[in-house]
Design a protein around this motif. Structure first.
Motif, PDB file in Angstrom:
ATOM      1  N   ILE A  62      11.553 -22.784   9.430  1.00 55.37           N
ATOM      2  CA  ILE A  62      11.650 -22.769  10.822  1.00 55.37           C
ATOM      3  C   ILE A  62      12.832 -23.337  11.343  1.00 55.37           C
ATOM      4  CG2 ILE A  62      10.105 -23.571  13.126  1.00 55.37           C
ATOM      5  CD1 ILE A  62       7.749 -24.378  11.830  1.00 55.37           C
ATOM      6  N   GLY A  75      19.357 -21.265  12.147  1.00 55.81           N
ATOM      7  CA  GLY A  75      20.999 -22.100  12.328  1.00 55.81           C
ATOM      8  C   GLY A  75      20.977 -22.112  11.209  1.00 55.81           C
ATOM      9  N   ALA A 116      23.195 -36.160   6.442  1.00 52.53           N
ATOM     10  CA  ALA A 116      24.603 -35.879   6.701  1.00 52.53           C
ATOM     11  C   ALA A 116      26.142 -36.668   6.119  1.00 52.53           C
ATOM     12  CB  ALA A 116      25.237 -35.194   8.137  1.00 52.53           C
TER      13      ALA A 116
HETATM   14  N1  LIG Z   1      19.145 -35.004   8.217  1.00 55.51           N
HETATM   15  C1  LIG Z   1      20.814 -35.014   8.892  1.00 55.51           C
HETATM   16  O1  LIG Z   1      21.552 -35.686   9.149  1.00 55.51           O
HETATM   17  C2  LIG Z   1      20.993 -33.947  10.052  1.00 55.51           C
HETATM   18  C3  LIG Z   1      21.889 -33.489   9.941  1.00 55.51           C
HETATM   19  C4  LIG Z   1      22.386 -31.992  11.134  1.00 55.51           C
HETATM   20  C5  LIG Z   1      21.673 -31.478  11.770  1.00 55.51           C
HETATM   21  N2  LIG Z   1      20.469 -32.331  11.648  1.00 55.51           N
HETATM   22  C6  LIG Z   1      19.260 -31.845  13.010  1.00 55.51           C
HETATM   23  O2  LIG Z   1      19.317 -31.324  12.126  1.00 55.51           O
HETATM   24  C7  LIG Z   1      19.265 -30.334  13.137  1.00 55.51           C
HETATM   25  C8  LIG Z   1      18.961 -28.227  13.703  1.00 55.51           C
HETATM   26  O3  LIG Z   1      20.895 -28.176  13.035  1.00 55.51           O
HETATM   27  P1  LIG Z   1      21.712 -27.277  12.822  1.00 55.51           P
HETATM   28  O4  LIG Z   1      23.306 -27.300  12.876  1.00 55.51           O
HETATM   29  O5  LIG Z   1      20.905 -25.854  12.115  1.00 55.51           O
HETATM   30  O6  LIG Z   1      21.432 -26.489  14.394  1.00 55.51           O
HETATM   31  P2  LIG Z   1      21.320 -24.835  14.859  1.00 55.51           P
HETATM   32  O7  LIG Z   1      21.557 -24.901  16.394  1.00 55.51           O
HETATM   33  O8  LIG Z   1      22.712 -24.716  14.237  1.00 55.51           O
HETATM   34  O9  LIG Z   1      20.196 -24.686  14.680  1.00 55.51           O
HETATM   35  C9  LIG Z   1      19.148 -24.818  15.374  1.00 55.51           C
HETATM   36  C10 LIG Z   1      18.415 -23.224  15.456  1.00 55.51           C
HETATM   37  O10 LIG Z   1      16.570 -23.854  15.677  1.00 55.51           O
HETATM   38  C11 LIG Z   1      16.358 -22.610  16.457  1.00 55.51           C
HETATM   39  N3  LIG Z   1      15.145 -22.937  17.182  1.00 55.51           N
HETATM   40  C12 LIG Z   1      15.139 -23.751  18.107  1.00 55.51           C
HETATM   41  N4  LIG Z   1      13.705 -24.240  18.974  1.00 55.51           N
HETATM   42  C13 LIG Z   1      13.226 -23.626  18.412  1.00 55.51           C
HETATM   43  C14 LIG Z   1      11.756 -23.042  17.958  1.00 55.51           C
HETATM   44  N5  LIG Z   1      10.882 -24.001  18.719  1.00 55.51           N
HETATM   45  N6  LIG Z   1      11.148 -22.485  16.979  1.00 55.51           N
HETATM   46  C15 LIG Z   1      12.486 -22.329  15.840  1.00 55.51           C
HETATM   47  N7  LIG Z   1      14.020 -21.574  16.514  1.00 55.51           N
HETATM   48  C16 LIG Z   1      13.905 -22.890  16.528  1.00 55.51           C
HETATM   49  C17 LIG Z   1      17.939 -21.818  17.538  1.00 55.51           C
HETATM   50  O11 LIG Z   1      17.764 -21.105  18.245  1.00 55.51           O
HETATM   51  C18 LIG Z   1      18.779 -22.563  16.780  1.00 55.51           C
HETATM   52  O12 LIG Z   1      18.819 -21.082  15.904  1.00 55.51           O
HETATM   53  C19 LIG Z   1      19.732 -30.495  14.924  1.00 55.51           C
HETATM   54  O13 LIG Z   1      19.503 -30.548  16.002  1.00 55.51           O
HETATM   55  C20 LIG Z   1      19.724 -32.174  13.852  1.00 55.51           C
HETATM   56  O14 LIG Z   1      18.422 -32.722  15.295  1.00 55.51           O
HETATM   57  C21 LIG Z   1      19.901 -33.323  10.846  1.00 55.51           C
END
Ligand SMILES: NC(=O)c1ccc[n+]([C@@H]2O[C@H](COP(=O)([O-])OP(=O)(O)OC[C@H]3O[C@@H](n4cnc5c(N)ncnc54)[C@H](O)[C@@H]3O)[C@@H](O)[C@H]2O)c1
Ligand SMILES: O=C(O)[C@H](O)COP(=O)(O)O
Length: 387
Positions: free
Chosen positions: A141, A144, A273
């Motif tokens: 889900i 990105g 990360a």
């Molecule tokens: N655990 C960790 O250390 C860690 C590290 C990096 C990011 N993260 C988390 O992961 C999240 C995602 O990171 P990313 O770099 O892939 O971000 P990103 O912006 O590249 O991707 C997020 C994707 O989610 C989609 N999206 C938003 N709402 C949605 C929904 N309801 N249903 C389906 N898709 C939906 C968006 O269209 C986008 O494509 C970040 O916002 C952060 O909270 C966690």
């Protein structure tokens, strides 16, 4: 000279990339720019000096984005810079949920004194056996930076992958394996998959998206992985689902008092990360974004203002304005410049939601009265003249 303050330790690679024009300060109120990872900023007051915040990472739910926009503070993040680090830990999470690797390692430690451990292992190991990932159905889900890598990794592991992201960007879609099934609804993914992994931001609308209703649609014995944010999952509902066996394991990168220690939950201390490579990538990108904005006014990867890039001003003088996205702002700017007989060499104006950004290059010096008149326009939030 620019002053910066780090709210969390940032990789030296980023700090080393700054020129001698950048000086650390011991008080965030004296900073032109803040660097941050996950430190909570919602209760912080910002000084009028503050021009930018760079989040060395992806998630920005620790930063008051709207208030920053109102105060003319540009917030950046570093999209994709830590995605590979998270992807690798998600794969580890799927493996930990499929075989009792943790239970097995604990058993070895508990029996370290056993002189017959090699022989006893062969009897004990059946308690820790599991299943393979190949052939199982993986639902991703959010497709990105991270979700796209996880979905492609699932294909490489021989899984059947379903992806759901109604807002996916064109670039992100191009990076996806064509073997990934396009789930048209999230319910389709819930109903089909053996492993479901979340990679969406913690926005208001996504909070609690995994709750008793969505859990009820999933296959019995599903594994749910959350490397995105704790608030996306209703943890009380998850505990019920673990107790009833509806969910076999909940793998989370976010310890909370509610979920830590719960049977069936595999909780990791926010390590997604935390690799040398991800930390270096994020710090490098965050510092580059800050320097380009502070010195040249260029905005790249902002989450509260539009991207806008005019390169370097050359021999021109540059004035940049953060303002509301409403009619006649540009008209007012150009009138003030024309009234002072100033010639515009280049101009760019971009908007994002309620906010807009204008960069103007002038082929002469910009007098203080012009700067003051621009600042006094209703709807202008911040003005900077760059030398
Ligand atoms: N655990 C960790 O250390 C860690 C590290 C990096 C990011 N993260 C988390 O992961 C999240 C995602 O990171 P990313 O770099 O892939 O971000 P990103 O912006 O590249 O991707 C997020 C994707 O989610 C989609 N999206 C938003 N709402 C949605 C929904 N309801 N249903 C389906 N898709 C939906 C968006 O269209 C986008 O494509 C970040 O916002 C952060 O909270 C966690
Ligand atoms: O959103 C992110 O980038 C991750 O959650 C990483 O957070 P961290 O920089 O605090 O490890």
């Amino acid at each position: 000279m620019y002053h910066y303050y780090c709210l969390n330790p940032i990789s030296e690679v980023g700090i080393d990339a700054m020129t001698e024009n950048y000086v650390p300060v011991s008080d965030p109120k004296k900073a032109d720019a803040l660097l941050v990872r996950s430190a909570g900023m919602h209760d912080m007051e910002f000084s009028p000096e503050l021009k930018a915040i760079a989040r060395a990472g992806a998630g920005v739910n620790n930063i008051p984005l709207e208030r920053c926009a109102e105060e003319g503070i540009v917030v950046f993040n570093t999209p994709g810079a830590n995605a590979n680090g998270v992807k690798e830990l998600v794969v580890a999470g799927m493996l930990l949920a499929s075989r009792d690797i943790i239970g097995g390692i604990n058993w070895v430690q508990e029996n370290e004194e056993d002189g017959n451990i090699a022989k006893d292992t062969e009897k004990a190991k059946k308690a820790f056996a599991g299943c393979e990932l190949e052939g199982k159905k993986l639902g991703v889900i959010g497709l990105g930076a991270i979700g796209g890598l996880v979905a492609n990794a699932g294909i490489h592991l021989g899984m059947e992958v379903f992806g759901y992201d109604p807002y996916v960007s064109v670039d992100a879609a191009w990076r996806l394996s064509r073997n990934i099934h396009h789930a048209k609804t999230v319910d389709e993914l819930y109903k089909n998959c053996d492993y479901i992994t979340l990679h969406v931001p913690a926005t208001e609308s996504n909070r609690g998206m995994i709750d008793k209703n969505s859990l009820g649609l999933m296959k019995k014995g599903v594994v749910v992985l959350n490397f995105a944010r704790d608030v996306l999952v209703n943890e009380e509902d998850m505990i019920d689902a673990l107790e009833s066996g509806q969910v076999k394991h909940y793998v989370s990168d976010f310890p909370t008092p509610v979920i830590a220690g719960v049977k069936g939950a595999i909780v990791i201390p926010h390590l997604g990360a935390s690799t040398a490579e991800s930390e270096d990538n994020c710090a490098r990108m965050a510092v580059r974004e800050l320097m380009d904005y502070l010195e040249y006014g260029n905005i790249k990867n902002s989450v509260n203002y539009p991207d806008c890039d005019m390169g370097m001003p050359g021999d021109n003088k540059r004035i940049v304005l953060l303002h509301y996205n409403k009619p006649n702002m540009l008209g007012q700017f150009t009138k003030i410049l024309a009234d002072d007989n100033m010639n515009i060499a280049d101009l760019s104006n971009k908007s994002k939601g309620a906010y807009a950004y204008t960069m103007i290059d002038i082929d002469s010096d910009i007098p203080a009265n012009v700067e003051r008149d621009l600042r006094n326009i209703k709807g202008v939030l911040k003005v900077r003249v760059l030398n």
